[in-house]
Design an enzyme around this catalytic site. Structure first.
Site, short mmCIF file in Angstrom:
data_model
loop_
_atom_site.label_atom_id
_atom_site.label_comp_id
_atom_site.label_asym_id
_atom_site.label_seq_id
_atom_site.Cartn_x
_atom_site.Cartn_y
_atom_site.Cartn_z
CB CYS A 115 13.58 -57.95 -19.49
SG CYS A 115 12.03 -57.96 -18.58
CG HIS A 248 12.86 -58.44 -23.45
ND1 HIS A 248 12.38 -59.63 -22.95
CD2 HIS A 248 12.20 -57.45 -22.78
CE1 HIS A 248 11.48 -59.38 -22.02
NE2 HIS A 248 11.35 -58.07 -21.89
CG ASN A 278 7.95 -59.30 -20.84
OD1 ASN A 278 8.92 -60.03 -20.64
ND2 ASN A 278 7.98 -58.00 -20.66
O1 UT7 Z 1 10.22 -56.13 -20.20
C1 UT7 Z 1 9.89 -54.78 -20.24
C2 UT7 Z 1 8.57 -54.70 -19.58
N1 UT7 Z 1 7.56 -53.87 -20.02
C3 UT7 Z 1 7.25 -53.46 -21.26
O2 UT7 Z 1 7.88 -53.68 -22.25
C4 UT7 Z 1 5.99 -52.66 -21.37
C5 UT7 Z 1 6.16 -51.40 -22.14
N2 UT7 Z 1 4.88 -50.69 -22.25
C6 UT7 Z 1 3.87 -51.15 -22.97
O3 UT7 Z 1 3.97 -52.19 -23.61
C7 UT7 Z 1 2.61 -50.34 -23.03
O4 UT7 Z 1 2.82 -49.10 -22.38
C8 UT7 Z 1 1.41 -51.06 -22.40
C9 UT7 Z 1 1.01 -52.24 -23.28
C10 UT7 Z 1 1.73 -51.55 -21.01
C11 UT7 Z 1 0.20 -50.12 -22.32
O5 UT7 Z 1 -0.09 -49.61 -23.59
P1 UT7 Z 1 -0.29 -48.03 -23.77
O6 UT7 Z 1 -0.64 -47.84 -25.17
O7 UT7 Z 1 0.93 -47.35 -23.24
O8 UT7 Z 1 -1.55 -47.77 -22.86
P2 UT7 Z 1 -1.71 -46.77 -21.61
O9 UT7 Z 1 -0.91 -47.22 -20.45
O10 UT7 Z 1 -1.53 -45.38 -22.13
O11 UT7 Z 1 -3.22 -46.97 -21.25
C12 UT7 Z 1 -4.27 -46.58 -22.19
C13 UT7 Z 1 -5.60 -46.97 -21.56
C14 UT7 Z 1 -5.74 -46.53 -20.10
O12 UT7 Z 1 -7.08 -46.14 -19.90
P3 UT7 Z 1 -7.50 -44.58 -19.89
O13 UT7 Z 1 -6.73 -43.98 -18.77
O14 UT7 Z 1 -7.09 -44.06 -21.24
O15 UT7 Z 1 -8.98 -44.63 -19.67
C15 UT7 Z 1 -5.48 -47.78 -19.33
O16 UT7 Z 1 -6.13 -47.80 -18.07
O17 UT7 Z 1 -5.72 -48.40 -21.55
C16 UT7 Z 1 -6.08 -48.82 -20.22
N3 UT7 Z 1 -5.61 -50.18 -20.02
C17 UT7 Z 1 -6.27 -51.27 -20.42
N4 UT7 Z 1 -7.45 -51.41 -21.05
C18 UT7 Z 1 -7.85 -52.64 -21.33
C19 UT7 Z 1 -4.44 -50.57 -19.42
N5 UT7 Z 1 -4.36 -51.91 -19.43
C20 UT7 Z 1 -5.49 -52.35 -20.05
C21 UT7 Z 1 -5.98 -53.64 -20.36
N6 UT7 Z 1 -7.15 -53.74 -21.02
N7 UT7 Z 1 -5.30 -54.77 -20.06
#
Ligand code: UT7
Length: 321
Positions: A115, A248, A278
């Protein structure tokens, strides 16, 4: 002598695919509310079967060349930033050169910095131009991330999309790029990767994008603020003199947190992630081009471009548009 952007272009393939449509198509346990609240993403574009990064790069490049008032044959350097190239080799840049009909022997190569790739490519092109060896560079970010997504992994597949953005960077008497900084720390390779390879005629390892979202989030916010301050100091400017922050486009919360750390009002941050997700190396030139074409970014303004991605890699370019 300076290196200055003389034209921008971008391209998104096909019709927008909404969160609801994506969830339905892949039977994901997710919701539009979750995706919008955590990421700001509402739509993404997905390239049709058979459409490659160099195809998207071609459309974005033609638009950038038209905006710059240049013909393909004027280009003497082509850099394509991509992590989803058409082939293992030749490079997507070489394929793009051919699709543009360039026969002047222009140098062409890909840059792999995920990225951050566009900022890496722009910085490399500037060094070629300042050395006097090249005069007119086409710098492109082009990706088909839909090809490396695991559609059963809701934590990643809802985040990414396909697209391309391009700029023409030319030797100029007027100031253009003011300061750039590139960094990498390979010890973080495990938090965002596609840990597969071609071997013995097969894909071995894991050919899908894997990510520890929270670790990436924390790392991104920290280094984006640091590298922004680094280029500001190098150029002798303050954050208050930045007209537009163009980061980005990964996640609206990362973009807003970065602007806050730089004490920039949120309205000075260009945000386009909502309608294309993204798009990795394509996202910065996509956001730049949309901001130019909508009339927000104007000639003479100071722009701060910055990216962070797998590797980990990160970098920033401060420029006078
Ligand atoms: O180019 C660089 C690439 N990447 C990034 O910039 C990504 C950086 N990270 C993020 O943007 C965030 O960490 C995410 C958007 C990927 C995730 O958000 P988060 O607030 O960090 O959520 P989390 O990973 O802590 O997950 C919270 C909950 C989990 O469930 P439990 O364990 O609390 O029951 C996940 O399993 O959300 C769940 N979850 C979803 N739920 C519904 C993860 N993906 C999804 C989804 N829909 N698509």
């Amino acid at each position: 002598m300076h290196a200055r952007i003389s034209g921008t272009g971008s391209y998104l393939p096909g019709e927008p695919v909404s969160n609801a449509a994506l969830i339905a198509a892949h039977g994901l346990e997710s919701s539009d509310e979750w995706i919008v609240e955590r990421t700001g993403i509402r739509n993404r574009h997905l390239a049709a079967v058979g459409v490659s990064s160099s195809d998207l790069a071609l459309e974005a490049s033609l638009r950038a060349l038209a905006a710059a008032g240049r013909k393909p044959e004027d280009v003497d350097l082509i850099i394509v930033a991509t992590s989803t190239p058409d082939f293992v080799f030749p490079s997507s840049a070489a394929l793009l050169q051919n699709k543009l009909g360039i026969t002047n022997g222009a140098a062409a190569f890909d840059v792999q910095a995920v990225c951050s790739g566009f900022v890496y490519g722009l910085t490399i092109a500037e060094k070629f131009i300042l050395s006097g060896s090249h005069k007119c560079a086409l710098v492109v970010g082009a990706e088909v991330f839909s090809r490396i997504l695991d559609w059963t992994d809701r934590g990643t597949c809802v985040l990414f999309g396909d697209g391309a953005g391009a700029v023409v960077l030319e030797a100029s008497d007027e100031p253009g790029l003011l300061a750039s900084a590139l960094h990498a720390d390979g010890s973080h390779h495990g938090i965002l990767s596609v840990p597969g390879q071609l071997c013995g005629g097969m894909a071995t390892g894991d050919p899908f994008l894997r990510m520890d979202g929270q670790a990436v989030f924390k790392f991104a916010v920290k280094v984006l603020a640091e590298v922004a301050n680094e280029v500001l100091a190098a150029a002798g400017l303050t954050a208050a003199q930045v007209d537009w922050l163009i980061p980005h486009q990964a996640n609206v919360r990362i973009l807003q947190a970065t602007a806050k750390r730089l004490h920039l009002p949120p309205e000075k941050c260009i945000i386009t992630v909502a309608h294309h997700g993204n798009t990795s190396a394509a996202s910065i030139p996509l956001a730049l081009d949309e901001a130019v074409r909508s009339g927000r970014v104007r000639r003479g303004q100071n722009l701060l471009l910055e990216g962070v991605g797998g590797g980990f890699t990160w970098g920033a370019t401060l420029l006078r548009f």
